[in-house]
Design an enzyme around this catalytic site. Sequence first.
Site, PDB file in Angstrom:
ATOM      1  N   ALA A  10      55.299  48.423  13.831  1.00  0.00           N
ATOM      2  CA  ALA A  10      53.828  48.697  13.288  1.00  0.00           C
ATOM      3  C   ALA A  10      53.145  48.733  14.249  1.00  0.00           C
ATOM      4  O   ALA A  10      53.371  48.224  15.410  1.00  0.00           O
ATOM      5  CB  ALA A  10      53.702  47.359  12.240  1.00  0.00           C
ATOM      6  N   GLY A  69      58.917  46.835  12.831  1.00  0.00           N
ATOM      7  CA  GLY A  69      58.834  47.647  11.923  1.00  0.00           C
ATOM      8  C   GLY A  69      59.669  48.845  11.775  1.00  0.00           C
ATOM      9  O   GLY A  69      60.225  49.364  10.917  1.00  0.00           O
ATOM     10  N   GLU A  79      63.134  47.411  10.987  1.00  0.00           N
ATOM     11  CA  GLU A  79      62.866  47.385   9.599  1.00  0.00           C
ATOM     12  C   GLU A  79      63.029  48.808   8.682  1.00  0.00           C
ATOM     13  O   GLU A  79      63.836  48.752   7.821  1.00  0.00           O
ATOM     14  CB  GLU A  79      61.847  46.617   9.238  1.00  0.00           C
ATOM     15  N   GLU A 136      58.463  40.568  16.781  1.00  0.00           N
ATOM     16  CA  GLU A 136      57.148  40.068  16.273  1.00  0.00           C
ATOM     17  C   GLU A 136      56.679  38.590  16.681  1.00  0.00           C
ATOM     18  O   GLU A 136      55.807  38.321  16.860  1.00  0.00           O
ATOM     19  CB  GLU A 136      57.312  40.256  14.686  1.00  0.00           C
TER      20      GLU A 136
HETATM   21  C1  HXC Z   1      50.906  50.191  18.975  1.00  0.00           C
HETATM   22  C2  HXC Z   1      52.437  50.907  20.814  1.00  0.00           C
HETATM   23  C3  HXC Z   1      53.406  50.015  20.145  1.00  0.00           C
HETATM   24  C4  HXC Z   1      53.216  49.385  18.946  1.00  0.00           C
HETATM   25  C5  HXC Z   1      54.246  50.623  21.918  1.00  0.00           C
HETATM   26  N1  HXC Z   1      52.974  51.269  21.947  1.00  0.00           N
HETATM   27  N2  HXC Z   1      54.567  50.116  20.947  1.00  0.00           N
HETATM   28  N3  HXC Z   1      51.058  50.755  20.277  1.00  0.00           N
HETATM   29  N4  HXC Z   1      51.942  49.558  18.215  1.00  0.00           N
HETATM   30  N5  HXC Z   1      53.995  48.703  18.052  1.00  0.00           N
HETATM   31  C6  HXC Z   1      52.423  52.000  22.909  1.00  0.00           C
HETATM   32  C7  HXC Z   1      51.745  51.307  24.106  1.00  0.00           C
HETATM   33  O1  HXC Z   1      50.573  50.576  23.650  1.00  0.00           O
HETATM   34  C8  HXC Z   1      51.546  52.349  24.996  1.00  0.00           C
HETATM   35  O2  HXC Z   1      50.483  53.230  24.834  1.00  0.00           O
HETATM   36  C9  HXC Z   1      52.487  53.351  24.685  1.00  0.00           C
HETATM   37  O3  HXC Z   1      53.095  53.077  23.302  1.00  0.00           O
HETATM   38  C10 HXC Z   1      53.990  53.270  25.606  1.00  0.00           C
HETATM   39  O4  HXC Z   1      54.388  51.962  25.501  1.00  0.00           O
HETATM   40  P1  HXC Z   1      54.434  50.990  26.807  1.00  0.00           P
HETATM   41  O5  HXC Z   1      54.668  49.678  26.437  1.00  0.00           O
HETATM   42  O6  HXC Z   1      53.772  51.561  28.029  1.00  0.00           O
HETATM   43  O7  HXC Z   1      56.328  51.440  27.132  1.00  0.00           O
HETATM   44  P2  HXC Z   1      57.261  50.809  27.651  1.00  0.00           P
HETATM   45  O8  HXC Z   1      56.815  49.663  29.183  1.00  0.00           O
HETATM   46  O9  HXC Z   1      58.429  51.387  28.077  1.00  0.00           O
HETATM   47  O10 HXC Z   1      57.830  49.562  26.771  1.00  0.00           O
HETATM   48  C11 HXC Z   1      58.146  49.870  25.482  1.00  0.00           C
HETATM   49  C12 HXC Z   1      58.262  48.809  24.320  1.00  0.00           C
HETATM   50  C13 HXC Z   1      56.867  48.200  24.426  1.00  0.00           C
HETATM   51  C14 HXC Z   1      59.109  47.552  24.883  1.00  0.00           C
HETATM   52  C15 HXC Z   1      58.688  49.214  23.103  1.00  0.00           C
HETATM   53  O11 HXC Z   1      56.125  49.215  24.311  1.00  0.00           O
HETATM   54  C16 HXC Z   1      56.736  47.104  23.258  1.00  0.00           C
HETATM   55  O12 HXC Z   1      57.050  45.969  23.552  1.00  0.00           O
HETATM   56  N6  HXC Z   1      55.904  47.552  22.467  1.00  0.00           N
HETATM   57  C17 HXC Z   1      55.599  46.661  20.906  1.00  0.00           C
HETATM   58  C18 HXC Z   1      56.869  46.102  20.437  1.00  0.00           C
HETATM   59  C19 HXC Z   1      56.621  45.194  18.998  1.00  0.00           C
HETATM   60  O13 HXC Z   1      56.238  44.303  19.495  1.00  0.00           O
HETATM   61  N7  HXC Z   1      56.879  45.578  17.880  1.00  0.00           N
HETATM   62  C20 HXC Z   1      56.313  44.865  16.781  1.00  0.00           C
HETATM   63  C21 HXC Z   1      55.335  45.260  16.141  1.00  0.00           C
HETATM   64  S1  HXC Z   1      54.927  44.280  14.936  1.00  0.00           S
HETATM   65  P3  HXC Z   1      49.156  53.017  25.842  1.00  0.00           P
HETATM   66  O14 HXC Z   1      47.950  53.787  25.348  1.00  0.00           O
HETATM   67  O15 HXC Z   1      49.009  51.929  26.787  1.00  0.00           O
HETATM   68  O16 HXC Z   1      50.033  54.164  26.776  1.00  0.00           O
HETATM   69  C22 HXC Z   1      55.645  44.663  13.520  1.00  0.00           C
HETATM   70  C23 HXC Z   1      55.547  44.185  12.245  1.00  0.00           C
HETATM   71  C24 HXC Z   1      56.078  45.000  11.108  1.00  0.00           C
HETATM   72  O17 HXC Z   1      56.478  45.884  13.929  1.00  0.00           O
HETATM   73  C25 HXC Z   1      55.444  44.393   9.959  1.00  0.00           C
HETATM   74  C26 HXC Z   1      55.674  45.290   8.669  1.00  0.00           C
HETATM   75  C27 HXC Z   1      54.792  46.657   8.861  1.00  0.00           C
END
Ligand code: HXC
Length: 257
Positions: A65, A108, A111, A131
């Site tokens: 998400a 997400g 999911e 998360e």
């Molecule tokens: C918003 C995101 C994002 C996310 C990545 N980006 N994941 N933006 N929400 N979930 C953005 C980054 O901010 C970045 O933007 C660009 O995408 C590239 O990501 P990087 O982090 O620079 O890439 P990398 O170093 O290769 O790392 C990849 C990654 C990391 C390991 C996937 O991005 C990451 O940990 N993302 C979050 C994963 C996460 O926690 N997901 C769960 C979310 S909560 P900029 O602008 O900086 O270039 C969830 C709850 C669901 O899903 C509930 C139901 C709806």
Amino acid sequence: MEFIKVTKAYQKHIALIQLNRPKELNALNIQLMEEISESLKELDKDDEVRVVVITGNERAFAAGADIKQMAGKQTIDMWKEDRFTTWDQINKTKKPIIAAVSGFALGGGCELAMTCDMIVASETAQFGQPEIKIGVMPGAGGTQRLTKAIGKVKSMELVLTGKFINAEEALHYGLINKIVPVELYMEEALKLAKEIASMSPLAVQMAKESVKRSFEVPLDEGLQFERKNFYMLFSSEDQKEGMNAFVEKRRADFKGK
Ligand code: HXC
């Protein structure tokens, strides 16, 4: 549609939904989820379409998400947004959905892949529910569907540590159907979609409904449900066509009637 692309293939029997926020690793903002849900609703009504494939790109299926969209929210904001209605709608889709996953399928994103019916993964795919690392927990089925797919102890490990598993582990634990080289994952997903699209769409949808029911009800109730769907198919032309084709030693031509 701003954040997804929808195209059709194989005599319009396969619809392909591609998530299209590549710079944000296909982070699932509310609008993107609404677009998926709306298009699935339309595709479910479209008689030409028999199977749907959902994909991202080589680097990411979806990294979860949109954290930036959620970061400042309070409980009541989240409640008012009602974001899970779209997820419920996706789950109601009658036609089979295949997730073609390459790269990150996290939070997400994992999911969403699990809400689909089958998962074809590239060898670079990574799955996880991270998360916990951002102070929350899965909210779109991660604790439920992951546990049902891979069992308690491994699910607990992934949900409580947020660590990722690669495609090999995902296959080992029964989360995905198959792994293919990255340049072939779309082709393989479409091949699977094409195979299913050549069956009777009525039988496919009722079989999907019955398999899904097994997750909701006790065995005896599930068996009754299965039996009713089985009987129901005997009022379809496709049942006559399928069985006659077998007897006549020819290929069945199913019409979805
Ligand atoms: C918003 C995101 C994002 C996310 C990545 N980006 N994941 N933006 N929400 N979930 C953005 C980054 O901010 C970045 O933007 C660009 O995408 C590239 O990501 P990087 O982090 O620079 O890439 P990398 O170093 O290769 O790392 C990849 C990654 C990391 C390991 C996937 O991005 C990451 O940990 N993302 C979050 C994963 C996460 O926690 N997901 C769960 C979310 S909560 P900029 O602008 O900086 O270039 C969830 C709850 C669901 O899903 C509930 C139901 C709806």
